[in-house]
Write an enzyme that holds these catalytic residues in place. Structure first.
Site, mmCIF file in Angstrom:
data_model
loop_
_atom_site.group_PDB
_atom_site.id
_atom_site.type_symbol
_atom_site.label_atom_id
_atom_site.label_comp_id
_atom_site.label_asym_id
_atom_site.label_seq_id
_atom_site.Cartn_x
_atom_site.Cartn_y
_atom_site.Cartn_z
ATOM 1 N N SER A 88 0.858 -1.183 0.000
ATOM 2 C CA SER A 88 0.000 0.000 0.000
ATOM 3 C C SER A 88 0.894 1.234 0.000
ATOM 4 O O SER A 88 2.125 1.125 0.003
ATOM 5 C CB SER A 88 -0.894 0.017 1.238
ATOM 6 O OG SER A 88 -0.089 0.301 2.375
ATOM 7 N N LYS A 89 0.266 2.391 0.026
ATOM 8 C CA LYS A 89 1.032 3.649 -0.022
ATOM 9 C C LYS A 89 2.034 3.748 1.122
ATOM 10 O O LYS A 89 3.055 4.411 1.006
ATOM 11 C CB LYS A 89 0.071 4.832 0.019
ATOM 12 C CG LYS A 89 -0.783 4.930 -1.229
ATOM 13 C CD LYS A 89 -0.771 6.355 -1.780
ATOM 14 C CE LYS A 89 -1.224 6.409 -3.225
ATOM 15 N NZ LYS A 89 -2.658 6.262 -3.370
ATOM 16 N N ARG A 90 1.719 3.092 2.231
ATOM 17 C CA ARG A 90 2.629 3.094 3.378
ATOM 18 C C ARG A 90 4.027 2.632 2.975
ATOM 19 O O ARG A 90 5.015 2.978 3.593
ATOM 20 C CB ARG A 90 2.122 2.108 4.441
ATOM 21 C CG ARG A 90 1.402 2.723 5.606
ATOM 22 C CD ARG A 90 0.964 1.650 6.578
ATOM 23 N NE ARG A 90 0.340 0.500 5.931
ATOM 24 C CZ ARG A 90 0.770 -0.732 6.040
ATOM 25 N NH1 ARG A 90 1.836 -1.002 6.748
ATOM 26 N NH2 ARG A 90 0.132 -1.727 5.438
#
Ligand code: GLU
Length: 477
Positions: free
Chosen positions: A243-245
């Site tokens: 994910s963007k994390r």
């Protein structure tokens, strides 16, 4: 049978690395089999789809080197390959399914459906267990598939092997909403049927949709049904779903950060597939020659940005030096903040092969050589403390200055011979004797090799910088 594959991104965001990987596997298989690769755009979400995202997707695929034989931007026998252009076709397909009895109009209210859902949940059944064709019939409203309850939906997934879904676990899903818009299931399946798709290779997150698509394909009377290949999901190095994390997940960011398309192509192809044994670096042609969907792994694939950066460095080192210099120019000029004239460009070209050795990402090339073109505003404080704030440094710099003033001709070899002579006379090791010069010349302790750097910088600038450092040490700089 000619193989036909597609990738079907939704233009509701930038091209995600997961979709890029799916596109790449579809493309590889199409090229391996001599089949066709099709780009379809799934833009039924009218609120979230944008022209800019669609452009980003097309640009990113092209940048990666994936070309498509039919689809958005290139055309083909099936219109413009955007789902938003095909609402009439989806409505017609849904009506024909109602006519044949495979689907039905459903005018039950949201409350009624929710009550049925809760009843199933209370009985520990599939939430949609009781959402089946009711006694009452309507002539309008949403259209729902009537999922045959007699037998399970079973298929041979090219990656996962035999997959089976009990019919009672497949809900009577909506295919056309009461406002006449198609659901993903209908639009995607009708397109796959109409476009003659033979292999649907897509992320494993869509596995639960596949039995619905098979039910729909059969009801539409399409034969043969496509084969399915569900590609393993991508995880971060921490074992969590990507994910963007985890940093950049859109392909265009990698392009903007100076990654090379060949390196990204190579890296993405390793996410769930391997060429032979543990070989990491291979060409597109080698990948095309070996790729087969049945060799894709079922295991989750780890997307590791560090490994991608490392691989990119390998590709940079393998570049033709002239190509490297050309590709780096934009980044060098970006770092310098202006364009370079001919003389300056020649200065960069002189050190370019050395910079190439030390670069993982193209923009790093810029950072390493700014000192050749602009006086730095200040010394890197860490380098200064570590290297310059030491006894004897001023003496080393002045001695070097005197000797450098007479070097003739001014070349890396003569500069080196002079400075090595100095080290010997002064009884200094290379680190102690040369690091202060590097900091003086470049403002930092990381740069291309010193003698070549001085040679490219020229005598006048080199002496000025040494003087500046001497002045700074004396507290007057
Ligand atoms: N538009 C869908 C997505 O981006 C495509 C899924 C499919 O390949 O069927 O997830």
């Amino acid at each position: 049978m000619t193989v036909r594959l597609r990738v079907a991104p939704s233009p509701t965001g930038h091209l995600h690395v997961g979709t890029a990987r799916a596109a790449l596997f579809n493309w590889l298989y199409a090229r391996h089999t001599g089949g066709s690769f099709i780009l379809r755009i799934d833009d039924t979400d009218r609120e979230r789809s944008t022209v800019e995202f669609e452009e980003d997707i097309l640009d990113s695929l092209r940048w990666l080197g994936l070309d498509w034989d039919e689809g958005v931007g290139v055309g083909g026998p099936h219109g413009d390959y955007r789902q938003s252009s095909r609402y009439d076709r989806y409505r017609e397909a849904a009506s024909s399914l109602v006519e044949s009895g495979a689907a039905y109009y459903d005018n039950r209210t949201a409350e009624e459906l929710e009550a049925l859902r809760q009843r199933a949940v209370a009985e520990k059944l599939h939430p949609a267990h009781y959402i089946r064709r009711p006694e009452e019939t309507w002539a309008d409203g949403a259209i729902r598939m009537s999922v045959p309850q007699e037998e399970a939906v079973v298929f041979e997934d090219l990656v996962r092997g035999r997959v089976s879904f009990e019919a009672r676990d497949i809900d009577d899903f909506v295919i056309l909403r009461s406002d006449g818009t198609p659901t993903y299931h209908l639009a995607s399946t009708v397109d796959d049927v109409d476009y003659g798709i033979t292999h649907v290779a897509r992320g494993e997150d869509l596995l639960p949709s596949t039995p619905k698509h098979i039910v729909l394909t059969r009801a539409l009377g399409a034969a043969p049904e496509p084969e399915y290949a569900h590609l393993p999901l991508l995880f971060g190095t921490d074992g969590k779903k990507l994910s963007k994390r985890h940093g950049a997940t859109s392909l265009s960011l990698y392009r903007d950060e100076g990654y090379l398309p060949d390196a990204v192509f190579n890296y993405l192809s390793l996410l769930g597939w391997s060429i032979d044994g543990d070989r990491t670096i291979f060409s597109r042609d080698e990948a095309i020659a070996s790729f087969d969907l049945v060799d894709v792994s079922r295991n989750p694939a780890v997307f590791d940005p560090d490994k991608l950066a490392w691989l990119n460095g390998e590709y940079i080192r393998a570049m033709d030096p002239v190509d490297f210099a050309r590709s780096a120019r934009l980044h060098v000029e970006g770092a310098v903040g202006r364009s370079l004239d001919e003389g300056e460009w020649a200065r960069f070209e002189a050190v370019a092969p050395l910079v190439q050795e030390r670069t993982r990402l193209l923009p790093e090339a810029g950072d390493q050589v700014v000192f050749l073109f602009e006086d730095f505003a200040e010394y890197d404080p860490v380098a200064w403390d570590k290297v310059m704030a030491k006894a004897g440094v001023a003496g080393i710099l002045s001695s070097a200055r005197d000797r450098l003033a007479t070097v003739d001709p001014w070349e890396a070899g003569t500069v080196e011979a002079t400075l090595r002579g100095m080290l010997e006379e002064m009884g200094l090791g290379a680190a102690k004797g040369l690091q202060p010069l590097r900091v003086a010349i470049t403002g930092s302790s990381v740069s291309p090799p010193l003698f070549e750097s001085m040679s490219a910088l020229g005598r006048e600038k080199t002496l000025q910088r040494v003087d500046r450092a001497i002045g700074q040490l004396a507290g007057t700089g």
